[in-house]
Design an enzyme around this catalytic site. Sequence first.
Site, PDB file in Angstrom:
ATOM      1  N   MET A  39     -47.770  35.496 -31.210  1.00  0.00           N
ATOM      2  CA  MET A  39     -46.477  35.760 -30.839  1.00  0.00           C
ATOM      3  C   MET A  39     -46.232  36.915 -31.713  1.00  0.00           C
ATOM      4  SD  MET A  39     -44.426  33.093 -28.888  1.00  0.00           S
ATOM      5  CE  MET A  39     -43.833  32.174 -30.313  1.00  0.00           C
ATOM      6  N   GLY A  40     -47.062  37.403 -32.568  1.00  0.00           N
ATOM      7  CA  GLY A  40     -46.603  38.517 -33.801  1.00  0.00           C
ATOM      8  C   GLY A  40     -45.780  37.926 -34.907  1.00  0.00           C
ATOM      9  N   LEU A  42     -46.805  38.335 -37.789  1.00  0.00           N
ATOM     10  CA  LEU A  42     -47.788  37.811 -38.248  1.00  0.00           C
ATOM     11  C   LEU A  42     -47.692  37.393 -39.886  1.00  0.00           C
ATOM     12  CD1 LEU A  42     -50.452  40.250 -36.599  1.00  0.00           C
ATOM     13  CD2 LEU A  42     -49.570  37.945 -36.004  1.00  0.00           C
ATOM     14  N   GLY A  45     -51.604  33.065 -42.084  1.00  0.00           N
ATOM     15  CA  GLY A  45     -52.227  31.942 -40.905  1.00  0.00           C
ATOM     16  C   GLY A  45     -52.837  32.691 -39.874  1.00  0.00           C
ATOM     17  N   HIS A  46     -52.333  33.803 -39.189  1.00  0.00           N
ATOM     18  CA  HIS A  46     -52.743  34.461 -38.081  1.00  0.00           C
ATOM     19  C   HIS A  46     -54.032  35.217 -38.576  1.00  0.00           C
ATOM     20  CE1 HIS A  46     -48.225  34.406 -36.964  1.00  0.00           C
ATOM     21  NE2 HIS A  46     -48.909  33.826 -36.106  1.00  0.00           N
ATOM     22  N   GLN A  70     -42.484  30.071 -22.596  1.00  0.00           N
ATOM     23  CA  GLN A  70     -42.641  28.919 -23.289  1.00  0.00           C
ATOM     24  C   GLN A  70     -41.631  28.480 -24.046  1.00  0.00           C
ATOM     25  OE1 GLN A  70     -45.997  30.778 -25.422  1.00  0.00           O
ATOM     26  NE2 GLN A  70     -45.283  29.564 -27.429  1.00  0.00           N
ATOM     27  N   ASP A 159     -50.714  24.009 -35.117  1.00  0.00           N
ATOM     28  CA  ASP A 159     -49.934  23.746 -33.621  1.00  0.00           C
ATOM     29  C   ASP A 159     -50.963  22.556 -32.924  1.00  0.00           C
ATOM     30  OD1 ASP A 159     -47.283  25.584 -33.329  1.00  0.00           O
ATOM     31  OD2 ASP A 159     -49.091  26.732 -34.008  1.00  0.00           O
ATOM     32  N   GLN A 162     -50.683  21.678 -29.510  1.00  0.00           N
ATOM     33  CA  GLN A 162     -51.377  22.728 -28.695  1.00  0.00           C
ATOM     34  C   GLN A 162     -52.779  23.034 -28.418  1.00  0.00           C
ATOM     35  OE1 GLN A 162     -49.139  26.847 -28.862  1.00  0.00           O
ATOM     36  NE2 GLN A 162     -50.852  27.397 -30.091  1.00  0.00           N
ATOM     37  N   SER A 194     -45.383  29.857 -41.090  1.00  0.00           N
ATOM     38  CA  SER A 194     -45.015  29.964 -39.902  1.00  0.00           C
ATOM     39  C   SER A 194     -43.766  31.140 -39.857  1.00  0.00           C
ATOM     40  CB  SER A 194     -43.916  28.656 -39.686  1.00  0.00           C
ATOM     41  OG  SER A 194     -43.483  29.075 -38.460  1.00  0.00           O
TER      42      SER A 194
HETATM   43  P1  AMP Z   1     -48.003  31.976 -32.924  1.00  0.00           P
HETATM   44  O1  AMP Z   1     -47.638  33.522 -33.610  1.00  0.00           O
HETATM   45  O2  AMP Z   1     -46.897  31.050 -34.014  1.00  0.00           O
HETATM   46  O3  AMP Z   1     -47.808  31.622 -31.449  1.00  0.00           O
HETATM   47  O4  AMP Z   1     -49.182  31.365 -33.504  1.00  0.00           O
HETATM   48  C1  AMP Z   1     -50.637  32.089 -33.025  1.00  0.00           C
HETATM   49  C2  AMP Z   1     -51.643  31.287 -33.769  1.00  0.00           C
HETATM   50  O5  AMP Z   1     -51.694  31.243 -35.063  1.00  0.00           O
HETATM   51  C3  AMP Z   1     -51.722  29.759 -33.230  1.00  0.00           C
HETATM   52  O6  AMP Z   1     -52.911  29.364 -32.952  1.00  0.00           O
HETATM   53  C4  AMP Z   1     -51.135  29.033 -34.233  1.00  0.00           C
HETATM   54  O7  AMP Z   1     -51.548  27.817 -34.481  1.00  0.00           O
HETATM   55  C5  AMP Z   1     -51.858  30.062 -35.517  1.00  0.00           C
HETATM   56  N1  AMP Z   1     -51.014  29.530 -36.795  1.00  0.00           N
HETATM   57  C6  AMP Z   1     -49.747  29.525 -36.913  1.00  0.00           C
HETATM   58  N2  AMP Z   1     -49.475  29.061 -38.070  1.00  0.00           N
HETATM   59  C7  AMP Z   1     -50.534  28.917 -38.607  1.00  0.00           C
HETATM   60  C8  AMP Z   1     -51.069  28.514 -40.042  1.00  0.00           C
HETATM   61  N3  AMP Z   1     -49.910  28.376 -41.155  1.00  0.00           N
HETATM   62  N4  AMP Z   1     -52.164  28.430 -40.332  1.00  0.00           N
HETATM   63  C9  AMP Z   1     -53.092  28.537 -39.540  1.00  0.00           C
HETATM   64  N5  AMP Z   1     -52.987  28.944 -38.166  1.00  0.00           N
HETATM   65  C10 AMP Z   1     -51.672  29.298 -37.787  1.00  0.00           C
END
Ligand code: AMP
Length: 293
Positions: A39-40, A42, A45-46, A70, A159, A162, A194
């Site tokens: 969802m950007g 970034l 983690g991303h 969502q 997540d 998820q 996050s």
């Molecule tokens: P989001 O942009 O929050 O929807 O996350 C996109 C992807 O990045 C999802 O698969 C999340 O689980 C993953 N993600 C988010 N935060 C982290 C993190 N701290 N470490 C690893 N993956 C992450």
Amino acid sequence: MASKSQFDRPELVRSAGALQQVLAAWRAQHKSIGFVPTMGALHDGHLSLVKASRAECDVAVASIFVNPTQFGPRDDFGKYPRNLARDLDLLGGSGVEIVFAPSAEDMYPPGYATYVDVSHVSEPLEGHFRPGHFRGVTTVVLKLFNLVQPDVAYFGQKDYQQTLVIRRMCDDLNLRVQLRICPTVREPDGLALSSRNAYLSAAERQRSLAIWRALSLARQLVGDGARDARSISQRMRDVLTTAGITEIDYAAIANPDTLTEVDTISGPVVALIAAKVGSTRLIDNEILTPAAY
Ligand code: AMP
């Protein structure tokens, strides 16, 4: 088509039609496609998911789409951080070839009426506190899978529920994509990265560390031989409330496959927490394996 170098900016693709053209060229060359939906806003983690994709697949596609379906009516859809220029800069060094960033109108045109609902594993925990959330997630992920048709898709353990819901959807609907679940990337002090951490004030940022402390305590207790899951959950709650985190949606010890809460720990479990720090809702989890297992 030559593979992009580490230093190229990714190509920004805004429409499904333009995406199909690039993908057709790749497919003609039998390139394997890795896909990272986001969802950007970034962060590392991303980027760890992108790195995993680069290591395994010939080409990498990331999507950036703040998916309205969502978010519940009281969720943070309106204020969710959006900064496409910064995201593209970050991805510039990552080796992603294509960033697919469709508009909400493209994804959900007038008359849109089809949703994907996964039963059971989507119902407890997040499903209970965010009704409709996973329906939105599975719907958009299936649409993105259909558009990108990746060989491998990368998700974060951050997540946790998820990942189970998406795996169930892929199995049940006979999708050919392979899923990879990558470890949670944390700040040096333990806070899970996050996009929502940006909402935290300095004091809340400090308080939010209790989530990692609570999960670490659970891991330590299980490692030391504790088997009573309810009392471990209570100890996690105590850590949170002592730090001033009182709006706790759950602090649970659950079966890692079904997410039903367990009473007695006799194999691997997952500890999961969702709590509000100020007005920011954070989630985190840790898989716990008893020593003798
Ligand atoms: P989001 O942009 O929050 O929807 O996350 C996109 C992807 O990045 C999802 O698969 C999340 O689980 C993953 N993600 C988010 N935060 C982290 C993190 N701290 N470490 C690893 N993956 C992450």
